[in-house]
Design a protein around this motif. Structure first.
Motif, PDB file in Angstrom:
ATOM      1  N   GLU A 188      33.191  48.089  62.456  1.00 53.61           N
ATOM      2  CA  GLU A 188      33.617  48.793  61.260  1.00 53.61           C
ATOM      3  C   GLU A 188      35.114  49.081  61.338  1.00 53.61           C
ATOM      4  O   GLU A 188      35.688  49.112  62.432  1.00 53.61           O
ATOM      5  CB  GLU A 188      32.848  50.107  61.091  1.00 53.61           C
ATOM      6  CG  GLU A 188      31.361  49.932  60.903  1.00 53.61           C
ATOM      7  CD  GLU A 188      30.654  51.273  60.754  1.00 53.61           C
ATOM      8  OE1 GLU A 188      31.303  52.320  60.999  1.00 53.61           O
ATOM      9  OE2 GLU A 188      29.466  51.278  60.378  1.00 53.61           O
ATOM     10  N   GLY A 189      35.714  49.300  60.213  1.00 56.02           N
ATOM     11  CA  GLY A 189      37.134  49.626  60.186  1.00 56.02           C
ATOM     12  C   GLY A 189      37.616  49.866  58.769  1.00 56.02           C
ATOM     13  O   GLY A 189      36.824  49.918  57.823  1.00 56.02           O
ATOM     14  N   SER A 190      38.920  50.010  58.613  1.00 60.61           N
ATOM     15  CA  SER A 190      39.527  50.167  57.293  1.00 60.61           C
ATOM     16  C   SER A 190      40.835  49.388  57.256  1.00 60.61           C
ATOM     17  O   SER A 190      41.538  49.282  58.263  1.00 60.61           O
ATOM     18  CB  SER A 190      39.773  51.647  56.970  1.00 60.61           C
ATOM     19  OG  SER A 190      40.684  52.218  57.886  1.00 60.61           O
ATOM     20  N   THR A 191      41.145  48.848  56.097  1.00 61.21           N
ATOM     21  CA  THR A 191      42.327  48.018  55.926  1.00 61.21           C
ATOM     22  C   THR A 191      42.940  48.290  54.558  1.00 61.21           C
ATOM     23  O   THR A 191      42.218  48.397  53.562  1.00 61.21           O
ATOM     24  CB  THR A 191      41.974  46.517  56.029  1.00 61.21           C
ATOM     25  OG1 THR A 191      41.329  46.269  57.276  1.00 61.21           O
ATOM     26  CG2 THR A 191      43.220  45.661  55.945  1.00 61.21           C
ATOM     27  N   VAL A 192      44.271  48.399  54.501  1.00 58.75           N
ATOM     28  CA  VAL A 192      44.982  48.533  53.234  1.00 58.75           C
ATOM     29  C   VAL A 192      45.418  47.143  52.780  1.00 58.75           C
ATOM     30  O   VAL A 192      46.086  46.420  53.526  1.00 58.75           O
ATOM     31  CB  VAL A 192      46.201  49.460  53.381  1.00 58.75           C
ATOM     32  CG1 VAL A 192      47.014  49.482  52.093  1.00 58.75           C
ATOM     33  CG2 VAL A 192      45.753  50.870  53.752  1.00 58.75           C
ATOM     34  N   ILE A 193      45.024  46.772  51.558  1.00 61.42           N
ATOM     35  CA  ILE A 193      45.275  45.428  51.058  1.00 61.42           C
ATOM     36  C   ILE A 193      46.031  45.485  49.732  1.00 61.42           C
ATOM     37  O   ILE A 193      45.472  45.918  48.714  1.00 61.42           O
ATOM     38  CB  ILE A 193      43.949  44.651  50.873  1.00 61.42           C
ATOM     39  CG1 ILE A 193      43.215  44.553  52.208  1.00 61.42           C
ATOM     40  CG2 ILE A 193      44.220  43.265  50.302  1.00 61.42           C
ATOM     41  CD1 ILE A 193      41.897  43.831  52.129  1.00 61.42           C
ATOM     42  N   PRO A 194      47.300  45.063  49.693  1.00 66.44           N
ATOM     43  CA  PRO A 194      48.023  44.952  48.418  1.00 66.44           C
ATOM     44  C   PRO A 194      47.505  43.758  47.617  1.00 66.44           C
ATOM     45  O   PRO A 194      46.962  42.790  48.172  1.00 66.44           O
ATOM     46  CB  PRO A 194      49.476  44.737  48.849  1.00 66.44           C
ATOM     47  CG  PRO A 194      49.529  45.150  50.283  1.00 66.44           C
ATOM     48  CD  PRO A 194      48.182  44.823  50.841  1.00 66.44           C
ATOM     49  N   LYS A 195      47.698  43.802  46.311  1.00 62.92           N
ATOM     50  CA  LYS A 195      47.246  42.707  45.462  1.00 62.92           C
ATOM     51  C   LYS A 195      48.172  42.537  44.267  1.00 62.92           C
ATOM     52  O   LYS A 195      48.808  43.473  43.800  1.00 62.92           O
ATOM     53  CB  LYS A 195      45.820  42.951  44.970  1.00 62.92           C
ATOM     54  CG  LYS A 195      45.667  44.165  44.064  1.00 62.92           C
ATOM     55  CD  LYS A 195      44.227  44.369  43.633  1.00 62.92           C
ATOM     56  CE  LYS A 195      44.100  45.603  42.720  1.00 62.92           C
ATOM     57  NZ  LYS A 195      42.703  45.865  42.339  1.00 62.92           N
ATOM     58  N   LEU A 196      48.247  41.297  43.786  1.00 61.98           N
ATOM     59  CA  LEU A 196      48.984  40.938  42.578  1.00 61.98           C
ATOM     60  C   LEU A 196      47.995  40.351  41.576  1.00 61.98           C
ATOM     61  O   LEU A 196      47.041  39.669  41.972  1.00 61.98           O
ATOM     62  CB  LEU A 196      50.075  39.910  42.885  1.00 61.98           C
ATOM     63  CG  LEU A 196      51.107  40.295  43.942  1.00 61.98           C
ATOM     64  CD1 LEU A 196      51.967  39.083  44.300  1.00 61.98           C
ATOM     65  CD2 LEU A 196      51.980  41.433  43.448  1.00 61.98           C
ATOM     66  N   GLN A 197      48.224  40.604  40.287  1.00 65.58           N
ATOM     67  CA  GLN A 197      47.328  40.028  39.295  1.00 65.58           C
ATOM     68  C   GLN A 197      48.084  39.638  38.035  1.00 65.58           C
ATOM     69  O   GLN A 197      49.109  40.223  37.691  1.00 65.58           O
ATOM     70  CB  GLN A 197      46.187  40.981  38.957  1.00 65.58           C
ATOM     71  CG  GLN A 197      46.568  42.288  38.331  1.00 65.58           C
ATOM     72  CD  GLN A 197      45.339  43.110  37.963  1.00 65.58           C
ATOM     73  OE1 GLN A 197      44.190  42.669  38.067  1.00 65.58           O
ATOM     74  NE2 GLN A 197      45.565  44.317  37.510  1.00 65.58           N
ATOM     75  N   LEU A 198      47.535  38.612  37.349  1.00 60.87           N
ATOM     76  CA  LEU A 198      48.117  38.091  36.119  1.00 60.87           C
ATOM     77  C   LEU A 198      46.969  37.666  35.230  1.00 60.87           C
ATOM     78  O   LEU A 198      46.065  36.950  35.675  1.00 60.87           O
ATOM     79  CB  LEU A 198      49.030  36.898  36.423  1.00 60.87           C
ATOM     80  CG  LEU A 198      49.662  36.181  35.240  1.00 60.87           C
ATOM     81  CD1 LEU A 198      50.642  37.113  34.527  1.00 60.87           C
ATOM     82  CD2 LEU A 198      50.371  34.913  35.701  1.00 60.87           C
ATOM     83  N   GLY A 199      46.981  38.115  33.962  1.00 62.63           N
ATOM     84  CA  GLY A 199      45.841  37.795  33.124  1.00 62.63           C
ATOM     85  C   GLY A 199      46.101  37.894  31.642  1.00 62.63           C
ATOM     86  O   GLY A 199      47.222  38.149  31.183  1.00 62.63           O
ATOM     87  N   LEU A 200      45.008  37.692  30.869  1.00 61.97           N
ATOM     88  CA  LEU A 200      45.010  37.731  29.420  1.00 61.97           C
ATOM     89  C   LEU A 200      44.079  38.832  28.938  1.00 61.97           C
ATOM     90  O   LEU A 200      43.078  39.143  29.588  1.00 61.97           O
ATOM     91  CB  LEU A 200      44.555  36.389  28.839  1.00 61.97           C
ATOM     92  CG  LEU A 200      45.426  35.167  29.129  1.00 61.97           C
ATOM     93  CD1 LEU A 200      44.720  33.908  28.638  1.00 61.97           C
ATOM     94  CD2 LEU A 200      46.784  35.309  28.467  1.00 61.97           C
ATOM     95  N   ILE A 201      44.393  39.416  27.771  1.00 65.24           N
ATOM     96  CA  ILE A 201      43.570  40.441  27.141  1.00 65.24           C
ATOM     97  C   ILE A 201      43.155  39.950  25.762  1.00 65.24           C
ATOM     98  O   ILE A 201      43.989  39.452  24.995  1.00 65.24           O
ATOM     99  CB  ILE A 201      44.332  41.770  27.002  1.00 65.24           C
ATOM    100  CG1 ILE A 201      44.842  42.262  28.356  1.00 65.24           C
ATOM    101  CG2 ILE A 201      43.456  42.836  26.359  1.00 65.24           C
ATOM    102  CD1 ILE A 201      45.714  43.499  28.266  1.00 65.24           C
ATOM    103  N   PHE A 202      41.866  40.069  25.453  1.00 60.48           N
ATOM    104  CA  PHE A 202      41.340  39.705  24.142  1.00 60.48           C
ATOM    105  C   PHE A 202      40.550  40.894  23.588  1.00 60.48           C
ATOM    106  O   PHE A 202      39.382  41.075  23.926  1.00 60.48           O
ATOM    107  CB  PHE A 202      40.427  38.485  24.221  1.00 60.48           C
ATOM    108  CG  PHE A 202      41.044  37.298  24.903  1.00 60.48           C
ATOM    109  CD1 PHE A 202      41.779  36.368  24.187  1.00 60.48           C
ATOM    110  CD2 PHE A 202      40.890  37.110  26.268  1.00 60.48           C
ATOM    111  CE1 PHE A 202      42.338  35.282  24.813  1.00 60.48           C
ATOM    112  CE2 PHE A 202      41.442  36.016  26.911  1.00 60.48           C
ATOM    113  CZ  PHE A 202      42.176  35.102  26.176  1.00 60.48           C
ATOM    114  N   SER A 203      41.197  41.725  22.764  1.00 61.14           N
ATOM    115  CA  SER A 203      40.520  42.872  22.140  1.00 61.14           C
ATOM    116  C   SER A 203      39.794  43.738  23.161  1.00 61.14           C
ATOM    117  O   SER A 203      38.663  44.153  22.956  1.00 61.14           O
ATOM    118  CB  SER A 203      39.538  42.379  21.073  1.00 61.14           C
ATOM    119  OG  SER A 203      40.203  41.677  20.053  1.00 61.14           O
ATOM    120  N   GLY A 204      40.452  43.993  24.284  1.00 60.86           N
ATOM    121  CA  GLY A 204      39.862  44.834  25.319  1.00 60.86           C
ATOM    122  C   GLY A 204      39.226  44.064  26.450  1.00 60.86           C
ATOM    123  O   GLY A 204      39.103  44.578  27.568  1.00 60.86           O
TER     124      GLY A 204
END
Length: 242
Positions: A188-204
């Motif tokens: 067991e353990g814990s890890t800090v993970i950064p993330k990047l995201q790119l996307g589209l929105i369609f009426s929510g």
């Protein structure tokens, strides 16, 4: 007497013309001042979204995301065994989030959020070595608490794009079991993970690619995992608009 009367009439007519001219000049100046005040007011009015029922409004929102992840696996060096077949770790995740979205203009907004979710990663590898020829199952489960922010730009009233950055803290459990024995190991353990995201929105509704810039690397695994790449779908609803 006639001359005096004529002079009085001329004086009255002259004063009337001057008064009328002054009134016209004052009226013109008042009109220009009113126009200048109106233009100044229009220029510095803050943006206010007219359609409160639209998703593209400032306010508090809630959302849910579901996604599939994949990452490469490479064997850790050892003189006692070798990886017979290269592996690919697959997984999935889901999270809920709550945040605030603020529109600075009709098209541009920034939103921040906190999220709570869970995920699973699985791969199976075949090991050949000294007195070993078995398939090992590697399973990682995790609970994640995260924060993040996105920039949103509306291409139209119902379609937009977004890009953002976030950080998730994963509390994870990694287990290894083999098809040839009933015993296994667990860490067991814990890890800090950064993330990047790119996307589209369609009426929510949202669809996005997510790249995690780090990953869980359990000590009891035969493998090193590559950074996860995920495809996620989601939905956000703004329930308190400003």
């Amino acid at each position: 007497m006639k001359k005096l009367t004529t002079l009085i009439i001329a004086a009255l007519l002259g004063s009337g013309i001057v008064w009328a001219d002054e009134e016209a000049t004052q009226s013109t100046q008042d009109t220009k001042k009113s126009q200048n005040v109106q233009e100044s007011t229009d220029t510095f009015q803050p943006y206010v979204k007219k359609n409160k029922k639209s998703q593209n409004v400032s306010g508090v929102y809630v959302g849910v995301d579901l996604g599939l992840t994949g990452s490469t696996t490479t064997m850790r060096p050892s003189p006692f065994y070798e990886l017979k077949k290269d592996g690919l770790a697959l997984g999935g995740f889901g999270d809920v989030k709550v945040g605030y979205k603020h529109y600075f203009t009709e098209k541009f907004a920034v939103r921040g959020y906190v999220s709570l979710g869970a995920g699973l990663r699985y791969t199976a590898i075949q090991i050949i070595g000294w007195r070993i020829a078995e398939t090992y199952n590697h399973t990682t489960t995790a609970l994640g608490l995260g924060i993040g922010a996105d920039a949103v730009y509306n291409l139209s009233s119902n379609v937009g794009v977004f890009a953002g950055f976030g950080v998730d803290r994963h509390s994870w459990t990694h287990s290894v079991s083999s098809t040839g024995s009933s015993t296994g190991s667990e860490t067991e353990g814990s890890t800090v993970i950064p993330k990047l995201q790119l996307g589209l929105i369609f009426s929510g509704f949202e669809i996005a690619a997510v790249y995690h810039t780090a990953t869980v690397q359990p000590a009891n695994s035969y493998l090193d995992y590559g950074n996860d790449i995920a495809l996620k779908v989601g939905y956000t609803y703004t329930f308190f608009t400003l």
